[in-house]
Scaffold this motif. Sequence first.
Motif, PDB file in Angstrom:
ATOM      1  N   SER A  96     -24.981   2.667  68.497  1.00 30.55           N
ATOM      2  CA  SER A  96     -24.757   4.344  68.033  1.00 30.55           C
ATOM      3  C   SER A  96     -24.284   4.706  69.277  1.00 30.55           C
ATOM      4  O   SER A  96     -23.664   5.900  69.278  1.00 30.55           O
ATOM      5  N   ALA A  97     -24.703   4.493  69.986  1.00 28.72           N
ATOM      6  CA  ALA A  97     -24.983   5.419  71.841  1.00 28.72           C
ATOM      7  C   ALA A  97     -23.471   5.354  72.361  1.00 28.72           C
ATOM      8  O   ALA A  97     -22.944   6.190  72.597  1.00 28.72           O
ATOM      9  N   ALA A  98     -22.574   3.525  71.444  1.00 31.30           N
ATOM     10  CA  ALA A  98     -21.743   3.996  72.518  1.00 31.30           C
ATOM     11  C   ALA A  98     -20.726   4.457  71.266  1.00 31.30           C
ATOM     12  O   ALA A  98     -19.478   5.729  72.080  1.00 31.30           O
ATOM     13  N   ASP A  99     -20.350   4.188  69.857  1.00 31.00           N
ATOM     14  CA  ASP A  99     -20.100   5.752  69.217  1.00 31.00           C
ATOM     15  C   ASP A  99     -20.091   7.332  69.586  1.00 31.00           C
ATOM     16  O   ASP A  99     -18.994   7.630  69.368  1.00 31.00           O
ATOM     17  N   TYR A 100     -21.908   7.673  69.957  1.00 27.32           N
ATOM     18  CA  TYR A 100     -20.615   8.752  70.256  1.00 27.32           C
ATOM     19  C   TYR A 100     -20.602   9.457  71.721  1.00 27.32           C
ATOM     20  O   TYR A 100     -20.232   9.940  71.303  1.00 27.32           O
ATOM     21  N   ILE A 101     -20.704   8.373  73.187  1.00 24.41           N
ATOM     22  CA  ILE A 101     -19.614   8.634  73.833  1.00 24.41           C
ATOM     23  C   ILE A 101     -18.709   8.722  73.386  1.00 24.41           C
ATOM     24  O   ILE A 101     -17.850   9.065  73.974  1.00 24.41           O
ATOM     25  N   ASP A 102     -17.722   7.796  72.764  1.00 22.73           N
ATOM     26  CA  ASP A 102     -16.736   8.351  72.569  1.00 22.73           C
ATOM     27  C   ASP A 102     -16.289   8.755  72.302  1.00 22.73           C
ATOM     28  O   ASP A 102     -14.942   9.492  72.099  1.00 22.73           O
ATOM     29  N   SER A 103     -17.146   8.997  71.159  1.00 29.84           N
ATOM     30  CA  SER A 103     -16.331  10.767  70.735  1.00 29.84           C
ATOM     31  C   SER A 103     -16.764  12.224  71.286  1.00 29.84           C
ATOM     32  O   SER A 103     -15.878  13.016  71.031  1.00 29.84           O
ATOM     33  N   GLN A 104     -17.526  11.556  72.143  1.00 28.26           N
ATOM     34  CA  GLN A 104     -17.493  12.944  73.174  1.00 28.26           C
ATOM     35  C   GLN A 104     -16.213  12.760  74.564  1.00 28.26           C
ATOM     36  O   GLN A 104     -16.136  14.123  74.914  1.00 28.26           O
ATOM     37  N   ILE A 105     -15.777  12.498  74.570  1.00 28.70           N
ATOM     38  CA  ILE A 105     -14.571  12.047  75.589  1.00 28.70           C
ATOM     39  C   ILE A 105     -12.854  11.881  75.381  1.00 28.70           C
ATOM     40  O   ILE A 105     -13.290  10.586  74.689  1.00 28.70           O
ATOM     41  N   ASP A 106     -12.297  12.358  75.655  1.00 26.17           N
ATOM     42  CA  ASP A 106     -10.568  11.905  74.579  1.00 26.17           C
ATOM     43  C   ASP A 106      -9.564  12.632  76.178  1.00 26.17           C
ATOM     44  O   ASP A 106     -10.189  14.269  76.464  1.00 26.17           O
ATOM     45  N   GLY A 107      -9.089  12.018  76.754  1.00 25.62           N
ATOM     46  CA  GLY A 107      -8.174  11.898  77.543  1.00 25.62           C
ATOM     47  C   GLY A 107      -8.353  12.745  78.275  1.00 25.62           C
ATOM     48  O   GLY A 107      -7.404  13.293  78.961  1.00 25.62           O
ATOM     49  N   LYS A 108      -9.435  12.312  78.902  1.00 19.58           N
ATOM     50  CA  LYS A 108      -9.536  12.500  80.146  1.00 19.58           C
ATOM     51  C   LYS A 108      -9.965  11.166  81.271  1.00 19.58           C
ATOM     52  O   LYS A 108      -9.095  10.088  80.542  1.00 19.58           O
ATOM     53  N   THR A 109     -10.052  11.517  82.321  1.00 19.77           N
ATOM     54  CA  THR A 109     -10.115   9.668  83.667  1.00 19.77           C
ATOM     55  C   THR A 109     -11.709  10.171  83.505  1.00 19.77           C
ATOM     56  O   THR A 109     -12.658  11.065  84.095  1.00 19.77           O
ATOM     57  N   VAL A 110     -11.292   8.447  83.721  1.00 22.35           N
ATOM     58  CA  VAL A 110     -13.071   7.904  83.438  1.00 22.35           C
ATOM     59  C   VAL A 110     -13.660   6.951  84.741  1.00 22.35           C
ATOM     60  O   VAL A 110     -12.878   5.720  84.733  1.00 22.35           O
ATOM     61  N   GLY A 111     -14.325   7.303  85.074  1.00 22.07           N
ATOM     62  CA  GLY A 111     -14.645   6.041  85.850  1.00 22.07           C
ATOM     63  C   GLY A 111     -16.118   5.588  85.791  1.00 22.07           C
ATOM     64  O   GLY A 111     -17.135   6.384  85.049  1.00 22.07           O
ATOM     65  N   PHE A 112     -16.411   3.887  86.039  1.00 19.74           N
ATOM     66  CA  PHE A 112     -17.439   3.307  85.277  1.00 19.74           C
ATOM     67  C   PHE A 112     -18.109   2.732  86.907  1.00 19.74           C
ATOM     68  O   PHE A 112     -17.766   2.342  87.611  1.00 19.74           O
TER      69      PHE A 112
END
Length: 201
Positions: free
Chosen positions: A25-41
Amino acid sequence: MNFDLVKKNLEEKGYKVCCFENLKSAADYIDSQIDGKTVGFGGSMTLEEMGLYDKLAAHNSVFWHQRLPDGQTSKEVRLLANAAEIYISSVNGLAKTGEIINIDGNCNRVASIFYGHEKVYLVIGENKIAADYDSALWRARNIASPLNAKRFNVKTPCAVKADRCYDCKSPERICRGLSVLWSKPMTGEYEIILISEKLGY
């Protein structure tokens, strides 16, 4: 785990806080919040266990030195991650009083958590939470760091038994920089994701 106290203390320090029962559920939430961005891990077993890279990479440009594209070096990918719009990491220790602690070898992760992104997400399993600052620091030094040293198979005293920090002088020592967030930094958004599961080290 009941996150009420740590959530309250983190919110008083300026963070947005969201709590989840499980990593999916946490992964799904983060996935829903970020779109079309550059993302660093940042380097993180928690993010690995969540399968977050594959989710986000489907509709974002994600840079993670644990997933090197052909022809790119770890250093190059770390620099791209440090310049990304969004940064995601876990932590080595979180005090119920709200202090956030990380120990790093290359220090790219602690540098990125501190400054330079539109938004930083810190994803934290219940096993990372300690009673107070001293306990969270002890956890970062004596639990998280030795387990990571063992995972990397480095030649340090702590990697042999993964039992505690020996404050060694080994050239392969991975605990070289300590960061503490006393409160939310002045610039950028910060969101803390608390998960009622044991994740990472």
